[in-house]
Design a protein around this motif. Structure first.
Motif, PDB file in Angstrom:
ATOM      1  N   GLY A  30       0.778  -1.233   0.000  1.00  0.00           N
ATOM      2  CA  GLY A  30       0.000   0.000   0.000  1.00  0.00           C
ATOM      3  C   GLY A  30       0.811   1.285   0.000  1.00  0.00           C
ATOM      4  O   GLY A  30       0.240   2.368   0.038  1.00  0.00           O
ATOM      5  N   PHE A  31       2.123   1.205  -0.072  1.00  0.00           N
ATOM      6  CA  PHE A  31       2.954   2.407   0.007  1.00  0.00           C
ATOM      7  C   PHE A  31       2.734   3.308  -1.211  1.00  0.00           C
ATOM      8  O   PHE A  31       2.744   2.836  -2.352  1.00  0.00           O
ATOM      9  N   PRO A  32       2.556   4.627  -0.969  1.00  0.00           N
ATOM     10  CA  PRO A  32       2.371   5.560  -2.090  1.00  0.00           C
ATOM     11  C   PRO A  32       3.718   5.904  -2.740  1.00  0.00           C
ATOM     12  O   PRO A  32       4.421   6.810  -2.309  1.00  0.00           O
ATOM     13  N   ILE A  33       4.066   5.198  -3.771  1.00  0.00           N
ATOM     14  CA  ILE A  33       5.370   5.357  -4.422  1.00  0.00           C
ATOM     15  C   ILE A  33       5.348   6.580  -5.340  1.00  0.00           C
ATOM     16  O   ILE A  33       4.474   6.694  -6.214  1.00  0.00           O
ATOM     17  N   PRO A  34       6.295   7.504  -5.142  1.00  0.00           N
ATOM     18  CA  PRO A  34       6.348   8.680  -6.027  1.00  0.00           C
ATOM     19  C   PRO A  34       6.549   8.264  -7.489  1.00  0.00           C
ATOM     20  O   PRO A  34       7.262   7.299  -7.775  1.00  0.00           O
ATOM     21  N   GLN A  35       5.921   8.989  -8.391  1.00  0.00           N
ATOM     22  CA  GLN A  35       5.996   8.649  -9.817  1.00  0.00           C
ATOM     23  C   GLN A  35       7.430   8.631 -10.327  1.00  0.00           C
ATOM     24  O   GLN A  35       7.769   7.822 -11.181  1.00  0.00           O
ATOM     25  N   GLU A  36       8.266   9.521  -9.821  1.00  0.00           N
ATOM     26  CA  GLU A  36       9.632   9.633 -10.323  1.00  0.00           C
ATOM     27  C   GLU A  36      10.597   8.626  -9.688  1.00  0.00           C
ATOM     28  O   GLU A  36      11.761   8.549 -10.063  1.00  0.00           O
ATOM     29  N   ALA A  37      10.127   7.833  -8.752  1.00  0.00           N
ATOM     30  CA  ALA A  37      10.994   6.872  -8.058  1.00  0.00           C
ATOM     31  C   ALA A  37      11.398   5.723  -8.979  1.00  0.00           C
ATOM     32  O   ALA A  37      10.632   5.306  -9.845  1.00  0.00           O
ATOM     33  N   GLU A  99       5.911   9.435   8.790  1.00  0.00           N
ATOM     34  CA  GLU A  99       5.735  10.611   7.935  1.00  0.00           C
ATOM     35  C   GLU A  99       7.018  10.940   7.169  1.00  0.00           C
ATOM     36  O   GLU A  99       6.978  11.267   5.981  1.00  0.00           O
ATOM     37  N   LYS A 100       8.163  10.821   7.833  1.00  0.00           N
ATOM     38  CA  LYS A 100       9.438  11.096   7.155  1.00  0.00           C
ATOM     39  C   LYS A 100       9.704  10.064   6.055  1.00  0.00           C
ATOM     40  O   LYS A 100      10.220  10.401   4.985  1.00  0.00           O
ATOM     41  N   ILE A 101       9.343   8.823   6.306  1.00  0.00           N
ATOM     42  CA  ILE A 101       9.503   7.796   5.271  1.00  0.00           C
ATOM     43  C   ILE A 101       8.644   8.167   4.056  1.00  0.00           C
ATOM     44  O   ILE A 101       9.110   8.108   2.919  1.00  0.00           O
ATOM     45  N   LEU A 102       7.401   8.566   4.316  1.00  0.00           N
ATOM     46  CA  LEU A 102       6.475   8.912   3.234  1.00  0.00           C
ATOM     47  C   LEU A 102       6.863  10.179   2.487  1.00  0.00           C
ATOM     48  O   LEU A 102       6.792  10.224   1.257  1.00  0.00           O
ATOM     49  N   ILE A 105      12.060  10.206   2.650  1.00  0.00           N
ATOM     50  CA  ILE A 105      12.854   9.050   2.213  1.00  0.00           C
ATOM     51  C   ILE A 105      12.356   8.514   0.870  1.00  0.00           C
ATOM     52  O   ILE A 105      13.160   8.137   0.013  1.00  0.00           O
ATOM     53  N   ALA A 106      11.048   8.492   0.666  1.00  0.00           N
ATOM     54  CA  ALA A 106      10.501   7.983  -0.593  1.00  0.00           C
ATOM     55  C   ALA A 106      11.041   8.762  -1.792  1.00  0.00           C
ATOM     56  O   ALA A 106      11.167   8.213  -2.888  1.00  0.00           O
ATOM     57  N   TYR A 107      11.392  10.032  -1.586  1.00  0.00           N
ATOM     58  CA  TYR A 107      11.912  10.869  -2.667  1.00  0.00           C
ATOM     59  C   TYR A 107      13.439  10.847  -2.727  1.00  0.00           C
ATOM     60  O   TYR A 107      14.025  11.129  -3.763  1.00  0.00           O
ATOM     61  N   ALA A 109      15.297   8.077  -1.724  1.00  0.00           N
ATOM     62  CA  ALA A 109      15.773   6.697  -1.882  1.00  0.00           C
ATOM     63  C   ALA A 109      16.331   6.463  -3.281  1.00  0.00           C
ATOM     64  O   ALA A 109      15.781   6.952  -4.276  1.00  0.00           O
ATOM     65  N   ARG A 110      17.409   5.717  -3.343  1.00  0.00           N
ATOM     66  CA  ARG A 110      17.984   5.319  -4.633  1.00  0.00           C
ATOM     67  C   ARG A 110      16.965   4.479  -5.389  1.00  0.00           C
ATOM     68  O   ARG A 110      16.841   4.570  -6.598  1.00  0.00           O
ATOM     69  N   ALA A 111      16.209   3.667  -4.656  1.00  0.00           N
ATOM     70  CA  ALA A 111      15.173   2.841  -5.273  1.00  0.00           C
ATOM     71  C   ALA A 111      14.174   2.394  -4.211  1.00  0.00           C
ATOM     72  O   ALA A 111      14.464   2.423  -3.018  1.00  0.00           O
ATOM     73  N   ILE A 112      13.007   1.977  -4.693  1.00  0.00           N
ATOM     74  CA  ILE A 112      11.958   1.437  -3.834  1.00  0.00           C
ATOM     75  C   ILE A 112      11.582   0.064  -4.388  1.00  0.00           C
ATOM     76  O   ILE A 112      11.354  -0.081  -5.592  1.00  0.00           O
ATOM     77  N   ILE A 113      11.550  -0.914  -3.501  1.00  0.00           N
ATOM     78  CA  ILE A 113      11.117  -2.258  -3.887  1.00  0.00           C
ATOM     79  C   ILE A 113       9.781  -2.517  -3.198  1.00  0.00           C
ATOM     80  O   ILE A 113       9.692  -2.506  -1.974  1.00  0.00           O
ATOM     81  N   ARG A 114       8.739  -2.718  -4.002  1.00  0.00           N
ATOM     82  CA  ARG A 114       7.392  -2.943  -3.484  1.00  0.00           C
ATOM     83  C   ARG A 114       7.111  -4.436  -3.404  1.00  0.00           C
ATOM     84  O   ARG A 114       7.312  -5.170  -4.367  1.00  0.00           O
ATOM     85  N   THR A 115       6.665  -4.854  -2.222  1.00  0.00           N
ATOM     86  CA  THR A 115       6.283  -6.252  -2.029  1.00  0.00           C
ATOM     87  C   THR A 115       4.756  -6.361  -2.117  1.00  0.00           C
ATOM     88  O   THR A 115       4.062  -5.357  -2.219  1.00  0.00           O
ATOM     89  N   GLY A 116       4.264  -7.563  -2.007  1.00  0.00           N
ATOM     90  CA  GLY A 116       2.822  -7.774  -1.982  1.00  0.00           C
ATOM     91  C   GLY A 116       2.279  -7.884  -0.573  1.00  0.00           C
ATOM     92  O   GLY A 116       1.123  -8.273  -0.378  1.00  0.00           O
ATOM     93  N   ASP A 117       3.112  -7.561   0.405  1.00  0.00           N
ATOM     94  CA  ASP A 117       2.725  -7.738   1.807  1.00  0.00           C
ATOM     95  C   ASP A 117       1.712  -6.698   2.255  1.00  0.00           C
ATOM     96  O   ASP A 117       1.814  -5.522   1.917  1.00  0.00           O
TER      97      ASP A 117
END
Length: 178
Positions: A30-37, A99-102, A105-107, A109-117
């Protein structure tokens, strides 16, 4: 074909591209991943793959010097927090606000790996580290206390085999600790 380890080419690419201090964010479905990530989306369906499986697999190939998660992970999702402590026994942990992660950090981060958890507060930040054995094997180098503590943590966690092994005698490492 690759013999072992991470088979997903995008996860392998991300890990190979990481430098010391950069962030890798491994998140729940459910993490809101930034479009540019730079996002590697592994989610297939609810629970697949789960965070512990992805994180333990990443930990076999990626050197983390710090694991960051929201304090709510420990207070509201103790099973996940306990699993993190098992996977990353040799790594320092730091609380970071959700909140800081959202919002930061989300912006960053070198990359974001989304799981199905579907795992509350299942957004885990790994800060890339270096291999203290490899970087401090040359004679005459003085190892900072931070790296001495890293080696101590690695060896107490019985994870020495995950790090560089010199063809030289192990005394090289222990000599730098004194």
């Amino acid at each position: 074909m690759k013999r072992k380890g991470i088979l997903n080419r995008e996860v392998s690419r991300v890990i190979a591209s990481m430098g010391h201090g950069q962030f890798l964010l491994v998140c729940d479905a459910g993490f809101p991943i930034p479009q540019e990530a730079d996002c590697v989306d592994l989610a297939i369906k609810k629970g697949l793959p789960d965070l512990p499986t992805v994180l333990s697999t990443i930990n076999k190939e990626f050197i983390s010097e710090k694991v960051m998660c929201a304090p709510e992970t420990k207070s509201n999702n103790q099973p996940l927090y306990d699993e993190l402590k098992k996977i990353f026994k040799e790594v320092d942990f730091e609380d970071i606000s959700h909140e800081k992660i959202l919002k930061e950090i989300a912006y960053e981060a070198r990359a974001i790996i989304r799981t199905g958890d579907y795992n509350p507060w299942g957004n885990i930040v790994l800060q890339a580290g270096t291999d203290p054995y490899a970087w401090f094997e040359k004679e005459g180098l003085k190892m900072p206390d931070f790296y001495k503590q890293r080696i101590k943590n690695i060896e107490e966690a019985d994870k020495r085999d995950m790090f560089y092994k010199s063809e030289n005698n192990m005394e090289v490492y222990y000599g730098t600790l004194c």
